[in-house]
Design a protein around this motif. Structure first.
Motif, short mmCIF file in Angstrom:
data_model
loop_
_atom_site.label_atom_id
_atom_site.label_comp_id
_atom_site.label_asym_id
_atom_site.label_seq_id
_atom_site.Cartn_x
_atom_site.Cartn_y
_atom_site.Cartn_z
N GLY A 96 6.17 -3.71 -2.28
CA GLY A 96 5.34 -4.67 -3.01
C GLY A 96 3.97 -4.83 -2.37
O GLY A 96 2.96 -4.91 -3.06
N GLY A 97 3.96 -4.85 -1.06
CA GLY A 97 2.69 -5.12 -0.37
C GLY A 97 1.76 -3.93 -0.37
O GLY A 97 0.56 -4.07 -0.60
N LEU A 98 2.30 -2.76 -0.14
CA LEU A 98 1.43 -1.60 0.04
C LEU A 98 1.10 -0.92 -1.29
O LEU A 98 0.03 -0.35 -1.45
N LEU A 99 2.03 -1.00 -2.26
CA LEU A 99 1.80 -0.27 -3.51
C LEU A 99 1.48 -1.18 -4.69
O LEU A 99 0.58 -0.91 -5.47
N LEU A 100 2.22 -2.29 -4.83
CA LEU A 100 2.07 -3.12 -6.03
C LEU A 100 0.88 -4.06 -5.94
O LEU A 100 0.13 -4.22 -6.89
N ALA A 101 0.71 -4.70 -4.76
CA ALA A 101 -0.34 -5.72 -4.66
C ALA A 101 -1.71 -5.07 -4.83
O ALA A 101 -1.95 -3.97 -4.33
N PRO A 102 -2.62 -5.77 -5.56
CA PRO A 102 -3.96 -5.22 -5.75
C PRO A 102 -4.77 -5.32 -4.48
O PRO A 102 -4.53 -6.21 -3.66
N PRO A 103 -5.75 -4.40 -4.26
CA PRO A 103 -6.62 -4.53 -3.08
C PRO A 103 -7.42 -5.82 -3.16
O PRO A 103 -7.73 -6.30 -4.25
N ASP A 104 -7.72 -6.38 -2.02
CA ASP A 104 -8.46 -7.63 -1.99
C ASP A 104 -9.90 -7.37 -2.41
O ASP A 104 -10.49 -6.36 -2.04
N TYR A 105 -10.49 -8.32 -3.20
CA TYR A 105 -11.82 -8.03 -3.72
C TYR A 105 -12.87 -8.10 -2.62
O TYR A 105 -13.95 -7.55 -2.74
N GLN A 106 -12.52 -8.80 -1.50
CA GLN A 106 -13.46 -8.85 -0.37
C GLN A 106 -13.14 -7.79 0.67
O GLN A 106 -14.00 -7.08 1.16
N GLN A 107 -11.85 -7.71 0.98
CA GLN A 107 -11.47 -6.95 2.18
C GLN A 107 -11.03 -5.53 1.87
O GLN A 107 -10.83 -4.74 2.77
N GLY A 108 -10.83 -5.23 0.58
CA GLY A 108 -10.34 -3.90 0.27
C GLY A 108 -8.92 -3.72 0.76
O GLY A 108 -8.10 -4.63 0.68
N GLU A 109 -8.64 -2.55 1.27
CA GLU A 109 -7.27 -2.23 1.67
C GLU A 109 -6.90 -2.82 3.03
O GLU A 109 -5.73 -2.95 3.35
N ALA A 110 -7.92 -3.19 3.82
CA ALA A 110 -7.65 -3.64 5.18
C ALA A 110 -6.73 -4.87 5.20
O ALA A 110 -5.99 -5.09 6.15
N PHE A 111 -6.77 -5.61 4.08
CA PHE A 111 -6.02 -6.87 4.10
C PHE A 111 -4.52 -6.63 4.22
O PHE A 111 -3.77 -7.53 4.52
N ARG A 112 -4.10 -5.36 3.92
CA ARG A 112 -2.65 -5.12 3.90
C ARG A 112 -2.00 -5.28 5.28
O ARG A 112 -0.80 -5.36 5.38
N ILE A 113 -2.82 -5.33 6.31
CA ILE A 113 -2.25 -5.62 7.63
C ILE A 113 -1.53 -6.96 7.62
O ILE A 113 -0.62 -7.21 8.41
N ILE A 114 -1.92 -7.79 6.68
CA ILE A 114 -1.33 -9.14 6.61
C ILE A 114 0.20 -9.05 6.58
O ILE A 114 0.89 -9.91 7.13
#
Ligand code: HEM
Ligand SMILES: Nc1ncnc2c1ncn2[C@@H]1O[C@H](COP(=O)(O)OP(=O)(O)OP(=O)(O)O)[C@@H](O)[C@H]1O
Ligand SMILES: Nc1ncnc2c1ncn2[C@@H]1O[C@H](COP(=O)(O)OP(=O)(O)OP(=O)(O)O)[C@@H](O)[C@H]1O
Ligand SMILES: [Mg+2]
Ligand SMILES: [Mg+2]
Lengths: 206, 222, 248, 222, 206
Positions: free
Chosen positions: C43-61
């Motif tokens: 869900g986190g790496l594939l389904l969730a959309p990239p953050d409009y500010q942070q891009g993909e980096a937010f996935r570290i969350i």
């Protein structure tokens, strides 16, 4: 063995140090005027037992009561009824003899002045000397001065005669006799022969 | 209770004042550490001023913790601690008294001498009163924390270094608030926020610290 | 009622009992953790959309927040267990505290590392002294390490247990400081976002699943660690000998 | 002679390594102190870099002196010192051995960890080797000075702070040269001058220090 | 009193502590096979005398020689001929019994293994235990193990029987007798009665 009038009662005591069991099922009671003389070889567990009786450590099993209270739960005024003197003297090396004894008096709330006890101990000339500069026997005498000052009902003494000369030993034995005649109690661990005259002795061999 | 407390404080002060050097030591130590820093830095007044406050705080921290290793150790080694534990005075009162005595000997002189050091580092005059208040609020907490550490390590040999290990992380917040308060004051802003937090920490430390130390001491003797 | 409850707990807390039921539970914890973490990662790496500010980096969350949360949880658990062991002299409680410490330290370390890695793209620096959140989390790591060092410094197990218990309990003050640091101070670190509904649903649900998965993973690790700790402590007992003989 | 020296070193290392924590402690202490400093400073990286080296040196100084109080005290308290004095080994060799052992436990780990701290403080890479050499030359002198102080205060109770008092001023030159060497290297200049001076100080300290300590110890026992 | 064959000779010794003179004009000589038993009340100066004999401190006046060398100027190999055991045990609390004795062996260059001496002292079960965890008497035994290991010609013992039980005391007395029979010397300060059989005793009363 446990009598009706026992003030100090020990029931089914079991003591371990490290992986070793020192003794099990130790049971005795001590009535006013009685002294328990704890003997045994080096490492038998005399010191360990005395520390439990004083409430400094807890045994693995069993029950030690002073006036029907577990000894490690005594309320502060009751604690003043027990006086423990271990292998260590409990004196501050930097302070003088009088200062040390005054500290003791203040913490225990004793009113009797220090001077009364110095003279029989042969410490009167040394009152103002730092404990650090005393000889081994003089230091032990200074520690034993507590016996002379305190009004405690129960004395717990671990090898009180260490480093004492013959005269010092006789003096402490005299104090002990007087203490017992006054209907008080004592537990003494020693390798010496105790000369207590007619006092009621209870031998605890470990 | 209060009488007991005073008795213990008096006892430890008597012991501490046996050597006059005990009294001036933490003080001289504090001054020397604070003056050694500039030696190891390039001599630049502007830089000194910036660094000054930080140095002051860390020096205060180290010099108040340095004396703490012996707080219970010497009593334990000579058997006095057994006597204190068995005395009619509750152990937490004894611990509190000993810690207060230690603070009187190490913390208070440090506060007293801080303006001198502040001057040496060209701290703005306006921050001096804040500095003094902050040190007054911070040093009791440091002493209490040090006492807990000393009690924890009392049965270990050579507790000194492990003591630093245990206590220093906990002193972090004290340092942060203390430095921030003086910083704010130096910039002309109100240092009330961090000072309140320092006070809260001090209250916490003084009320709960003795209980923790007493528990640790008892375990040590068992 | 109370009596049966205490009896139940005493039964549970007796080492041989514990050893038996923990052996049954441990694999289930592992299985649940595996399932949840797989779903969460998907869900986190594939389904969730990239953050409009942070891009993909937010996935570290999805690694950072669960491990940060577990670092605090494990400290609280360690301190509670230590306190229980200290007050009621329950040996198993001390064993729990001692086994939690290395696991908690690992999660703390993980939170620090992921946070630092995240910090580079976000704040332009890995580390910021003076930021209360970061420093108090580092203090938490030192507390775990200090607890382990103190425990190891005692030769007698029981004394080490009881001494380090005092330290663990004292260190609890750090936990609220970590949690509220973002509120009390102006920090780089962002404020509470989960509880404030500041995060969109598609990003949120994988995070919650990850947190649950990490928690089960923690439980599994704890049981494993605890089992060997208990065996070690009871090395002399008869039931231990039987266990050791049974497993070659 | 050498065999005697090695025996003494081995003896003290055995004692020091009794707890594994003894080994990592000065190290962790060093790291913690070095990381606490930034806490008390305003968080500004440029400033950190300037201050870094100074902090490193003072932290090194304090952490190497911290362990020294116990160097002779514990031996004196338990009667081991009498035995060492009476043993067939010359006292100055004994003292030298004890100090070397202390240096191995406190100084060497400190040198080993210094690159880490240098990194944390953003020291220029070019200065690292100078920093290590300077620390390697400076720490033996610090240990020797500490040993003299420890011997002087061994008959005093609670030597900790008076030890600092006696030793810290003497360490001034070591600090200055050490900081200057790293400073020069950081600016791309040759650090040879201060390094030679550090080496000279170390030679002086190692050759004369043990004699002074031995003399002080003998007086202390009498 | 001073004989021809004296290995240890004390001449006109005068000792002061603080402002007090402990004794003056103490003169004696000790020949092979002889033991000097030093007695006196607490604080008489026994320990002070023994420390002077061992070369740990210097007297105000007088002369103490071992094999015609002043004791505080002995060269290192000669120092190994004298063994001093004071009130303090000189053991590291953190090390085990064996480690402590091995340190001693290494510094003194003794080759005899530790094990031979542990068994008679009753320490064989405790060899691997840290000295800190021993009882007072066990600790004293560990310190006395040095006597069993060393080949020293002169033993200087200050209250060796402190904290020892009856069996330990008999053991040490046995060692002392053997030592003297081998033509060696000893100086012993004690408050106990020494039972040494026929050995040549020299009484030094302070
Ligand atoms: C070394 C750096 C970092 C450390 C030590 C750290 C530490 C923590 C800790 C301990 C928590 C749990 C707080 C709590 O539950 O009360 C947390 C939560 C969180 N962190 Fe970090 N963090 C770091 C860097 C970052 C960065 C760079 C970001 C992204 C901008 C970030 C975003 C978050 C978020 C979104 C949460 C959840 C907040 C909440 O809902 O309560 N962290 N962090
Ligand atoms: N530093 C000192 N300053 C002043 N007087 C001292 C000092 N050290 C010892 N004394 C005194 O010297 C005397 C002799 O002490 P010493 O230790 O030799 O006695 P001792 O015969 O061994 O006694 P004990 O039987 O108690 O061991 C004592 O009276 C003691 O008080
Ligand atoms: N911390 C410890 N760990 C393991 N064993 C210990 C510890 N402390 C003491 N012991 C052991 O417990 C036993 C009892 O010691 P204790 O000090 O009570 O003996 P004691 O009867 O007083 O002997 P002594 O006559 O020598 O004073 C000893 O065998 C000792 O080795
Ligand atoms: Mg005993
Ligand atoms: Mg003597």
């Amino acid at each position: 063995m446990e009598g009706e009038g026992s003030l100090l009662s020990v029931a089914d005591l079991e003591l371990w140090r490290g992986q070793r069991c020192l003794f099990t099922e130790l049971t005795f009671g001590l009535a006013p005027g009685q002294v328990a003389v704890v003997t045994g070889a080096n490492g038998a567990g005399k010191t360990s037992l005395l520390r439990v009786l004083a409430g400094l450590s807890v045994a693995r099993a069993g029950d030690v009561r002073w006036r029907d209270q577990p000894v490690n739960k005594l309320i502060p005024p009751q604690r003043a009824e027990v006086l423990y003197l271990g292998h260590l003297d409990g004196l501050k090396r930097e302070l003088t003899v009088v200062e040390n004894l005054n500290l003791f008096r203040r913490l225990w709330g004793i009113v009797e002045p220090v001077e009364t006890v110095l003279e029989p101990l042969g410490l009167d000339g040394l009152a103002g000397r730092a404990v650090r500069t005393l000889s081994a026997g003089q230091r032990r005498r200074a520690a034993l001065a507590r016996l002379g000052l305190s009004q405690a009902d129960l004395w717990i003494l671990d090898e009180p005669f260490t480093n004492l000369d013959e005269e010092g030993r006789a003096l402490v034995e005299g104090w002990l006799r007087r203490h017992l005649r006054a209907g008080r109690l004592a537990v003494v661990a020693t390798h010496h022969q105790l000369r207590l005259g007619g006092a009621g002795q209870l031998r605890v061999e470990l | 209770m209060l009488a007991d407390l005073l008795n213990v404080i008096r006892r430890d002060l008597t012991i501490a004042f046996r050597h006059w050097s005990e009294l001036v030591n933490p003080l001289v130590f504090f001054i020397i550490v604070a003056t050694l820093f500039p030696l190891a830095l390039s001599p630049d007044i502007a830089q000194l001023r910036d660094v000054g406050m930080g140095v002051l705080w860390v020096a205060a921290l180290l010099s108040s913790i340095l004396g703490l290793d012996g707080l219970f150790r010497s009593d334990t080694d000579d058997g006095s601690m057994e006597q204190l534990v068995l005395s009619p005075i509750p152990l937490s009162i004894t611990v509190l008294g000993k810690t207060i005595a230690h603070w009187l000997v190490s913390g208070v002189p440090l506060v007293a001498v801080s303006p001198l050091v502040a001057m040496a580092f060209y701290l703005p005059m306006a921050a001096w009163d804040t500095l003094i208040i902050a040190l007054l609020l911070a040093t009791p907490t440091l002493s209490m924390l040090g006492a807990i550490g000393a009690a924890l390590t009392v049965t270990l040999k050579r507790g000194g270094s492990i003591l630093g290990l245990l206590i220093l992380p906990l002193t972090g917040p004290v340092l942060i608030f203390g430095a921030r308060a003086t910083d704010l004051a130096a910039q002309g802003e109100s240092p009330a926020g961090p000072l309140y937090l320092l006070a809260a920490l001090a209250a916490l430390a003084v009320s709960l610290g003795p209980l923790a130390s007493a528990a640790a001491l008892r375990v040590g003797l068992e | 009622m109370w009596r049966t409850l205490t009896l139940f707990f005493h039964q549970l807390a007796s080492p041989p009992h514990f050893y038996r039921w923990s052996g049954l539970f441990a694999p289930w914890f592992a299985a649940v953790a595996l399932v949840l973490i797989t779903i969460g990662l998907y869900g986190g790496l594939l389904l969730a959309p990239p953050d409009y500010q942070q891009g993909e980096a937010f996935r570290i969350i999805y690694v950072h927040v669960p491990s940060a949360y577990l670092s605090m949880l494990s400290y609280v658990l360690m301190a509670t267990a230590a306190a229980v062991g200290f007050i009621w002299r329950i040996k198993l409680a001390h064993a729990v505290a001692v086994s939690t410490a290395p696991i908690g330290a690992s999660f703390t370390f993980l939170a620090l590392v992921t946070g630092a890695l995240w910090g580079k793209p976000m704040w332009g620096t890995y580390w910021q002294w003076g930021d209360a959140r970061l420093v108090s989390e580092l203090v938490l790591l030192f507390l775990f390490l200090g607890y382990m060092a103190l425990h190891a410094a005692f030769e007698e197990q029981e004394r080490g247990d009881r001494m380090s218990a005092v330290l663990a309990v004292v260190g609890v003050v750090n936990v609220p400081i970590i949690h509220y640091s973002v509120v009390w101070w102006a920090t780089l670190h962002q404020g509470p976002s989960i509880t404030e509904n500041a995060i969109s649903g598609a990003m949120l649900w994988p995070l919650l699943v990850m947190i649950a998965g990490y928690t089960f993973c923690f439980g599994w690790l704890l049981l494993l660690q605890l089992r060997s700790e208990v065996l070690e402590r009871e090395a002399g007992a008869r039931w231990t000998q039987r266990v050791l003989e049974a497993s070659p």
